[in-house]
Every structure is written in C-alpha cells, then in structure tokens.
Design a protein around this motif. Structure first.
Motif, PDB file in Angstrom:
ATOM      1  N   LEU A 118       0.941  -1.296   0.054  1.00  0.00           N
ATOM      2  CA  LEU A 118       0.139   0.045  -0.055  1.00  0.00           C
ATOM      3  C   LEU A 118       0.945   1.242   0.084  1.00  0.00           C
ATOM      4  N   ASN A 119       0.519   2.331  -0.576  1.00  0.00           N
ATOM      5  CA  ASN A 119       1.034   3.539  -0.791  1.00  0.00           C
ATOM      6  C   ASN A 119       0.632   4.309   0.374  1.00  0.00           C
ATOM      7  N   PRO A 120       1.788   4.604   1.244  1.00  0.00           N
ATOM      8  CA  PRO A 120       1.409   5.159   2.693  1.00  0.00           C
ATOM      9  C   PRO A 120       0.985   6.591   2.419  1.00  0.00           C
ATOM     10  N   LYS A 121       1.300   7.394   1.361  1.00  0.00           N
ATOM     11  CA  LYS A 121       0.940   8.685   1.105  1.00  0.00           C
ATOM     12  C   LYS A 121      -0.356   8.640   0.658  1.00  0.00           C
ATOM     13  N   LEU A 122      -0.963   7.723   0.200  1.00  0.00           N
ATOM     14  CA  LEU A 122      -2.566   8.022  -0.396  1.00  0.00           C
ATOM     15  C   LEU A 122      -3.457   7.238   0.492  1.00  0.00           C
ATOM     16  N   LEU A 123      -4.633   7.846   0.701  1.00  0.00           N
ATOM     17  CA  LEU A 123      -5.804   7.396   1.515  1.00  0.00           C
ATOM     18  C   LEU A 123      -6.348   6.272   0.352  1.00  0.00           C
ATOM     19  N   ASN A 124      -6.137   6.653  -0.870  1.00  0.00           N
ATOM     20  CA  ASN A 124      -7.180   5.722  -1.795  1.00  0.00           C
ATOM     21  C   ASN A 124      -5.767   4.436  -2.019  1.00  0.00           C
ATOM     22  N   ALA A 125      -5.920   3.313  -1.276  1.00  0.00           N
ATOM     23  CA  ALA A 125      -5.120   2.434  -1.173  1.00  0.00           C
ATOM     24  C   ALA A 125      -4.803   1.649  -2.554  1.00  0.00           C
ATOM     25  N   ARG A 126      -5.716   1.784  -3.550  1.00  0.00           N
ATOM     26  CA  ARG A 126      -5.940   1.091  -4.678  1.00  0.00           C
ATOM     27  C   ARG A 126      -4.880   1.639  -5.815  1.00  0.00           C
ATOM     28  N   ILE A 127      -4.466   2.955  -5.489  1.00  0.00           N
ATOM     29  CA  ILE A 127      -3.294   3.350  -6.357  1.00  0.00           C
ATOM     30  C   ILE A 127      -1.920   3.256  -5.635  1.00  0.00           C
ATOM     31  N   ASN A 128      -1.096   2.490  -6.610  1.00  0.00           N
ATOM     32  CA  ASN A 128       0.252   2.024  -6.058  1.00  0.00           C
ATOM     33  C   ASN A 128       1.133   2.875  -5.808  1.00  0.00           C
ATOM     34  N   ARG A 129       1.246   3.928  -6.696  1.00  0.00           N
ATOM     35  CA  ARG A 129       2.467   4.875  -6.919  1.00  0.00           C
ATOM     36  C   ARG A 129       2.106   6.333  -7.037  1.00  0.00           C
ATOM     37  N   GLY A 130       2.698   7.417  -6.585  1.00  0.00           N
ATOM     38  CA  GLY A 130       2.670   8.868  -6.777  1.00  0.00           C
ATOM     39  C   GLY A 130       2.067   9.240  -5.652  1.00  0.00           C
ATOM     40  N   GLY A 131       1.553  10.270  -5.878  1.00  0.00           N
ATOM     41  CA  GLY A 131       0.906  11.173  -4.538  1.00  0.00           C
ATOM     42  C   GLY A 131       1.712  12.156  -4.109  1.00  0.00           C
ATOM     43  N   GLY A 132       1.387  12.720  -2.994  1.00  0.00           N
ATOM     44  CA  GLY A 132       2.461  13.776  -2.466  1.00  0.00           C
ATOM     45  C   GLY A 132       2.168  13.679  -0.875  1.00  0.00           C
ATOM     46  N   PHE A 133       2.817  14.842  -0.106  1.00  0.00           N
ATOM     47  CA  PHE A 133       2.929  14.623   1.217  1.00  0.00           C
ATOM     48  C   PHE A 133       1.836  15.595   1.744  1.00  0.00           C
ATOM     49  N   LEU A 134       1.662  16.695   1.148  1.00  0.00           N
ATOM     50  CA  LEU A 134       0.700  17.885   1.643  1.00  0.00           C
ATOM     51  C   LEU A 134      -0.758  17.625   1.040  1.00  0.00           C
ATOM     52  N   LYS A 135      -1.737  17.887   1.857  1.00  0.00           N
ATOM     53  CA  LYS A 135      -2.942  17.721   1.490  1.00  0.00           C
ATOM     54  C   LYS A 135      -3.515  19.023   0.791  1.00  0.00           C
ATOM     55  N   GLY A 136      -4.209  18.756  -0.417  1.00  0.00           N
ATOM     56  CA  GLY A 136      -4.851  19.877  -1.038  1.00  0.00           C
ATOM     57  C   GLY A 136      -6.220  19.742  -1.116  1.00  0.00           C
ATOM     58  N   PRO A 137      -6.806  20.800  -1.831  1.00  0.00           N
ATOM     59  CA  PRO A 137      -6.270  22.120  -2.166  1.00  0.00           C
ATOM     60  C   PRO A 137      -5.758  22.922  -0.814  1.00  0.00           C
TER      61      PRO A 137
END
Length: 455
Positions: free
Chosen positions: A363-382
């Motif tokens: 699981l990608n620890p940066k993303l709440l949508n665990a079905r997405i494996n890669r990418g994302g960021g650290f800060l919540k937007g917008p």
C-alpha cells in the motif's frame, strides 16, 4: 545520542607529528563500506541523527524544513504517516546497509506491517513498510513482520566494495587503492622527508562524528584524530552560480512548471515569503528525502561539500568487478534512488524511485486511496502554504503574513515566478547553503513586473 550512533570503527593512520595532521589512513573494506554508505543517507535522516548538532546544516535552511514538518499538524498532510516519512525517510540502500560493520541509522530493521484482522481474498494480505497505514479492509496495519538480515550471496563479504581490497584514504576522504608509490608521492607533496617526523597510530573513529565532519570540514580525519571533535569550516556560498545545465534526457521533466507567488521587498528585491499550493510545498519538503549522493549527482559532482565530492568521485573512479562489487552497488552510491513510495508527483528533479517487483502487494502510505500504488504527495490539497525566505513552511494565514513583514507595507509587492527543473535545482542548492533560499534561487527573475490585478 544512542549507543548505536556512538559506535566506533578502528582505523590505522599515518600522521605528521610536527603539524598534528593526518597524512592518510589505511583501511580494509569495512571502513570504506561505512564511508561510502553516507552517500545513500537521505538528508532528513542525517538531520535526525545529528539533530543535537544543528550546525551540520546551520548554513542553510534544511533544519527549518525539518522543524516545519515536525510542527505541522497532520491534518495538513495526506496521511499521518507522511510526517514519519519526511522526518525518518528510508534509504533505498537500507537492505544492504544492514550488513555494514557499523550502521548508524538507528531505525528499526526493515519490517512490513499487516492489519490485525484477516483480510478477505480481495485484498490478499496487503503489506506496508510503515506502521499505522490503513488497510483496504479498514483496519490499521500494526502487526509487524520481521525480516531477517540476509547473508551476502555465495558467502561473499563486503557491502559495496570487495572484501579483499585494501584502500588509502586521504585527510579529505579521497579513497584510492593501496599503493606504496602513491603514499611516497603524497609524503613528497607534503614536504615530508624524514621518517622521524611521521608516526603510525591506530585510532577509533566514532562513525557519526565522521559523518558530521564529512559535511562540515575539509580535514575531517585530522579533526577527529587530533582534536577529537567536529570542526566547522566556513562554506562559501555564491548565489551567482545557482543553476546547472539541463541534460537532454531531462527535457520532458522540465516541461512541467509550478506557479508560485512571491511577496517581495521592492527596495532590495528580497523575497519575504512565497504563497504556493501543496504542489510547491511538496517540492520543498521532498528535499528531506533526497540521498546525499543523489544531490551531488544533480550538482554534477560539484557540491559545496568538498569532502563529499571527493568521496563521490572516488566511487566513480573505482572499477566494477575488481573493487566495487557490482554495477548495482556503484549506482546505489553515485545515483542513489528514492526509497519506494517516496517520489512525489511534483518533485521536478527526476530522482527515480526504487521499483518494487510486487508493487501490487503493498500500500502507498501517502495515499488514502490504497488502490493507487504509486505517486501522490505529502501535503493535502487544495491548500495554500506560506514558505518564508529561509524555508519555514506553514499553512497560509493573511494575519500571520502581514505581521511577518519586516519592511513598510508600501514596500511589499507581489510577483509571480514559474518553477521548472532549473529553478528547483537552484532552490535545492540554496536550501543547503543559504539562509535566503528563495531570494537566492529566484534572484535571476525577481525583476519580473508586478502581475496585473484580476478583474
């Protein structure tokens, strides 16, 4: 400091008794492996390990970035785990580094976490490299799966360099193969003619102190052997030499641009702070995840850390097979990648992330949508953030911003800049060695005209 961080390693040195100076050291693979491993450490890890000695990055803004993350409310982060990732970033060389004779990174050995409940077949026992990531089934992943330290293949010892190789290390940490002629040449260069003026000693070097000296002095071995403490040499920062040429292979990366508003003092063209979205904030905070060797690589082997440059070039010049164990080991040192899941969508600088062969199992620890494996960021937007000239990052507040001005309000003007790879690289370099990172990084386009007011 922990007992692990105070571990030492034995080293044989030849010293000039009259000048109280280390001429060179002799070493087997164990010491050189430890020395080379410094190139794989992320900046955030170095700050965490040396936090009580803030002068290590005292000439720049990295300490401010680290403290900003530490103070940032997790509600402004994509997930609570993002704070842990930035404050204790993993190294892509974490697995082989477990076999170092002395490993100063005191993080728990790599282990994977699973949720405590039994996932149904759809989720197939997803794993996370960080604790407290929420599983797709809704449970928190808190049960650790310990991973035993692996033995080198075929019983071969050594982590990065061959076990049978002996090395010479100069005072500024240039590593070469053991050679009598090289040592005689060095003695001649230093004007040493009599054996009575030199002496062999065996000393214990505290590895964490060695790392600190590597980043803060041009004579780290002499400092540690004779003064038994870390000495800080003044690093000269020249904002006129900020940009680096972009390689043709990076052209695609540089097509991506970020838009940033700068609040500037008109009288002296000094940036007071930047107003930017989470994309620019991610770019800045991701500096904490960059391995030391990756930064030297980005700067063309010419960083202001002279000893780090020497160490980096030593690896470049040692051949694979004879001295460096493999191409993979060499690339791990001079082109270290980010650990899995540490790459951001808006990183801009093109540092690759280690690819996990079985990404679908994690699981990608940066993303709440665990079905997405890669990418994302650290800060919540917008979300808009305020980044000061010395890179203190906080959520934007108009009231706080107004009270932060140290110039007359009539002297404040808004200007807009775009940030691509060149600007990001300038900002990275300035963040390491300047207290006015935004001003120095954007000095070449602070003459931009004030943007037209929106109707």
């Amino acid at each position: 400091m922990t007992d692990i961080q105070l571990q030492s390693i034995s080293l044989k040195v030849l010293v000039d008794k009259e000048k109280n100076q280390v001429i060179f050291a002799e070493s087997d693979n164990d010491f050189v492996d430890v020395l080379f491993s410094f190139l794989t450490l992320p900046i955030g890890t170095i700050i965490r390990l040396t936090r009580s000695q803030s002068f290590i990055f005292g000439t720049g803004c990295m300490n401010n970035l680290y403290e900003s993350v530490d103070k940032l409310d997790v509600k402004h982060l994509c997930t609570p785990v993002c704070k842990t990732m930035l404050l204790s970033p993993r190294s892509s060389a974490e697995t082989p580094s477990r076999n170092l004779k002395v490993n100063i990174d005191d993080m728990d050995p790599i282990q994977y976490y699973i949720c405590s409940s039994r996932c149904n077949q759809e989720y197939s026992y997803k794993k996370s490299s960080y604790k407290n990531v929420r599983c797709q089934c809704g449970e928190m992943m808190q049960k650790g799966l310990s991973i035993k330290s692996s033995n080198p293949a075929n019983g071969e010892q050594g982590v990065f360099v061959k076990e049978t190789t002996s090395f010479m290390i100069s005072d500024d940490l240039h590593v070469t193969l053991m050679s009598t002629m090289t040592s005689l040449s060095l003695l001649s260069k230093l004007g040493i003619k009599a054996r009575s003026s030199i002496e062999e000693r065996t000393v214990n070097i505290v590895v964490l102190h060695l790392l600190m000296s590597l980043l803060s002095s041009e004579t780290p071995l002499t400092n540690l052997v004779f003064l038994e403490r870390v000495i800080v040499d003044q690093i000269q920062f020249d904002p006129r030499n900020m940009t680096q040429p972009i390689d043709e292979r990076d052209a695609e990366i540089d097509k991506k641009k970020l838009r940033v508003k700068l609040m500037v003092s008109k009288s002296n063209n000094k940036v007071l702070y930047a107003e930017a979205g989470e994309d620019f904030g991610d770019l800045i905070l991701s500096f904490l995840t960059f391995p030391l060797g990756a930064i030297v690589d980005l700067l063309g082997g010419n960083s202001p850390w002279q000893c780090v440059n020497k160490l980096y070039k030593s690896v470049e010049h040692l051949s694979v097979g004879n001295y460096i164990k493999s191409d993979e080991c060499k690339n791990m040192l001079i082109r270290p990648k980010l650990a899995p899941y540490f790459s951001c969508d808006n990183q801009l600088l093109g540092i690759e992330e280690v690819y996990l062969p079985h990404y679908s199992e994690f699981l990608n620890p940066k993303l709440l949508n665990a079905r997405i494996n890669r990418g994302g960021g650290f800060l919540k937007g917008p979300k808009m953030f305020m980044i000061t000239d010395d890179l203190v990052v906080t959520p934007l507040s108009s009231i706080s911003a107004i009270y932060s001005f140290n110039v007359p309000l009539s002297d404040v003007e808004e200007r807009v800049v775009t940030v691509g790879k060149k600007e990001a690289l300038s900002l990275l370099k300035a963040s390491l060695f300047s207290k006015s990172a935004l001003t120095d990084a954007f000095s070449f386009n602070l003459s931009l005209k004030k943007p037209k007011q929106e109707e």
